[in-house]
Design an enzyme around this catalytic site. Structure first.
Site, PDB file in Angstrom:
ATOM      1  N   SER A  47      36.802  67.183  40.060  1.00 48.98           N
ATOM      2  CA  SER A  47      37.572  66.727  40.639  1.00 48.98           C
ATOM      3  C   SER A  47      38.332  65.015  41.628  1.00 48.98           C
ATOM      4  O   SER A  47      38.434  64.673  42.354  1.00 48.98           O
ATOM      5  CB  SER A  47      36.824  67.579  42.117  1.00 48.98           C
ATOM      6  OG  SER A  47      38.325  67.369  43.009  1.00 48.98           O
TER       7      SER A  47
ATOM      8  N   LYS B 193      44.572  70.683  43.354  1.00 48.41           N
ATOM      9  CA  LYS B 193      44.647  70.923  42.008  1.00 48.41           C
ATOM     10  C   LYS B 193      44.563  71.705  41.163  1.00 48.41           C
ATOM     11  O   LYS B 193      44.927  71.785  40.411  1.00 48.41           O
ATOM     12  CB  LYS B 193      42.768  70.307  41.627  1.00 48.41           C
ATOM     13  CG  LYS B 193      42.781  68.307  42.813  1.00 48.41           C
ATOM     14  CD  LYS B 193      41.620  67.655  41.980  1.00 48.41           C
ATOM     15  CE  LYS B 193      41.668  66.827  42.553  1.00 48.41           C
ATOM     16  NZ  LYS B 193      41.186  66.733  43.190  1.00 48.41           N
TER      17      LYS B 193
ATOM     18  N   SER C 109      40.082  69.541  47.867  1.00 49.94           N
ATOM     19  CA  SER C 109      40.990  69.997  46.129  1.00 49.94           C
ATOM     20  C   SER C 109      41.221  71.300  45.244  1.00 49.94           C
ATOM     21  O   SER C 109      40.914  71.532  44.942  1.00 49.94           O
ATOM     22  CB  SER C 109      39.555  69.554  45.642  1.00 49.94           C
ATOM     23  OG  SER C 109      39.377  67.355  45.969  1.00 49.94           O
TER      24      SER C 109
END
Length: 489
Positions: free
Chosen positions: A241, A189, A186
């Site tokens: 997230s 991101k 993640s």
């Protein structure tokens, strides 16, 4: 007078052989066998004692089946496994002295458990060092640091790769396998936000799709058909997230595939040439990859966006409610920041944690102390603790003035993709040189190749030791047989 003719004693009447001879023969045979076994152990390299967590042998594995990202390890008796934080702490606790006389108990047996293993980097080409983005030294595997004498090295951490850099100047203070290709989880991101925030109005309202609602992995809980402001989706993506928020933002930017194209183009613009985007949420998909260097470059550029910097430092935000498919109304609710580093490290200002099964733990962190802001990007760790990040930053703040940069984070549009290292030209064989006198313009005959010398290995040493001892055993056996023969006469 007759003389008695001497006759041979019968085998039954012969006195028994002295016991000491049998004992000596047995001792010789036992010594030969022991020496043979010892020579095999020396030649093949004996195994040392088990540590706190050693790879399990097949006979110990039994019916235990580990996941692809795990490794079976043998745990010695009495060892209590604790969450891993630093490699130096991965040792069994010493036994405590007891004042009472120990009671004899059956010896405990070791157990085999599955433990998460550090990911293996993707295979990648060998780059020309002079073309490596950020500097030639960042192409080196392992820890790279250029410190004054007496300066401590960066702390040992589980990370496969990391970069510690000054956020303002971009100077890289220390690195470990900075350009290794690993799965970002993640932390990707950060690139999603860097790509989409300049394109989307934070006040714009997005209608969530069924595909976004059905996202795999972590979700904030958006409901298909409901309307969500871009700003709320950004908060959910960077704080919680949330993968469903990512896909809703991707729909607003032109769709999933278009967002992937935009992210790959943005990565090239900022100099993140190790990065390949397949899924904008960071889930393990295809050959999706990045590097600690790229994550540091991406995060540095993202921290220049006020809306990004404000979102990653938030502790709490309110997310809109909605109506589900059954007609039930859900009230607005609080979304918290899952970044533990923010709550524990003084001066922390972000940035983003990540974890998947194949990536294990990844992290981007930043903090300010004494007017200096440092950034750390970590990949491939087996621990999700904030403490290794804190240790790397503590080292950076304490020694930033005592180390020389080993590289730097490039500015957007500055760097070019790395160039593959030139292939080595094979040398001509002896036969080819003889067939073409003067090849290469030197006129020097090619040297005569000597017979190859076989490198000794443990297997060949064991064979040689065994043959030598068998010959010795044969000589000893012949000597014993001769002595027996003489005794019979």
């Amino acid at each position: 007078m007759t003389t008695a003719t001497p006759t041979r004693r019968s085998r039954r009447a012969r006195p028994a052989r002295p016991a000491r001879r049998r004992t000596a023969a047995r001792a010789v045979a036992s010594g030969v066998v022991a020496a043979f076994a010892a020579s095999l152990a020396v030649a093949t390299g004996g195994a040392g004692p088990a540590t706190a967590a050693t790879p399990a042998s097949p006979q110990h594995l039994g019916a235990l089946t580990c996941r692809p990202w795990q490794t079976p390890v043998t745990v010695p008796p009495g060892t209590v496994l604790t969450p891993r934080v630093f490699p130096t702490a991965e040792r069994p606790a010493p036994p405590r002295p007891s004042a009472t006389k120990p009671v004899a108990k059956p010896a405990p047996r070791p157990r085999v458990v599955c433990r998460n293993a550090a990911p293996t980097p993707f295979e990648q080409p060998a780059w020309d060092p002079d073309s490596v983005v950020g500097g030639a030294r960042l192409a080196s595997p392992g820890v790279v640091v250029d410190a004054e004498p007496g300066t401590p090295l960066p702390p040992a951490v589980y990370d496969v790769s990391y970069v510690v850099a000054d956020l303002s100047s971009g100077e890289v203070l220390a690195a470990k396998s900075a350009h290794a290709w690993l799965r970002p989880a993640s932390t990707l991101k950060t690139l999603t936000a860097l790509t989409l925030l300049p394109l989307l109005d934070p006040h714009r309202v997005v209608v969530a799709s069924k595909d976004a609602q059905a996202a795999a992995g972590s979700r904030v809980g958006i409901l298909a058909g409901n309307r969500y402001p871009v700003a709320s989706l950004v908060d959910a993506m960077l704080m919680f997230s949330a993968n469903d928020a990512v896909y809703a933002l991707a729909d607003a930017a032109g769709g999933y595939d278009h967002t992937v194209e935009l992210m790959n183009a943005r990565a090239q613009e900022v100099g993140a040439f190790d990065t390949l985007v397949v899924d904008p949420s960071g889930l393990d998909d295809g050959d999706q990859r990045s590097s600690a260097y790229d994550l540091a470059v991406i995060a540095r550029d993202a921290m220049r966006l006020p809306e990004f910097r404000a979102a990653v430092v938030k502790r709490d935000a309110v997310f809109p409610g909605g109506r589900d498919a059954t007609g039930k109304v859900w009230k607005p609710f609080h979304v918290y920041n899952i970044n533990d580093f923010l709550r524990h490290y003084p001066g922390a200002i972000g940035v983003k944690p990540g974890r998947t099964d194949r990536a294990q733990h990844t992290f981007i962190g930043a903090a300010t102390r004494g007017g200096r802001t440092l950034l750390v990007a970590q990949m491939g760790s087996v621990t999700g603790s904030w403490k290794p990040t804190a240790a790397l930053l503590d080292w950076g703040f304490a020694n930033a003035d005592r180390v020389r940069p080993v590289g730097r984070l490039v500015e957007p549009g500055e760097a070019a993709p790395p160039v593959a290292a030139p292939a080595l030209t094979p040398l001509p064989s002896a036969g080819a040189a003889d067939a073409t006198p003067g090849a290469g313009g030197t006129g020097t005959p090619a040297p005569v190749a000597s017979a190859p010398v076989a490198a000794s290995d443990p297997g060949s040493l064991a064979v040689l030791a065994g043959v030598g001892l068998l010959v010795t055993a044969g000589v000893v056996g012949i000597g014993v047989a001769v002595r027996r023969r003489r005794a019979r006469l």
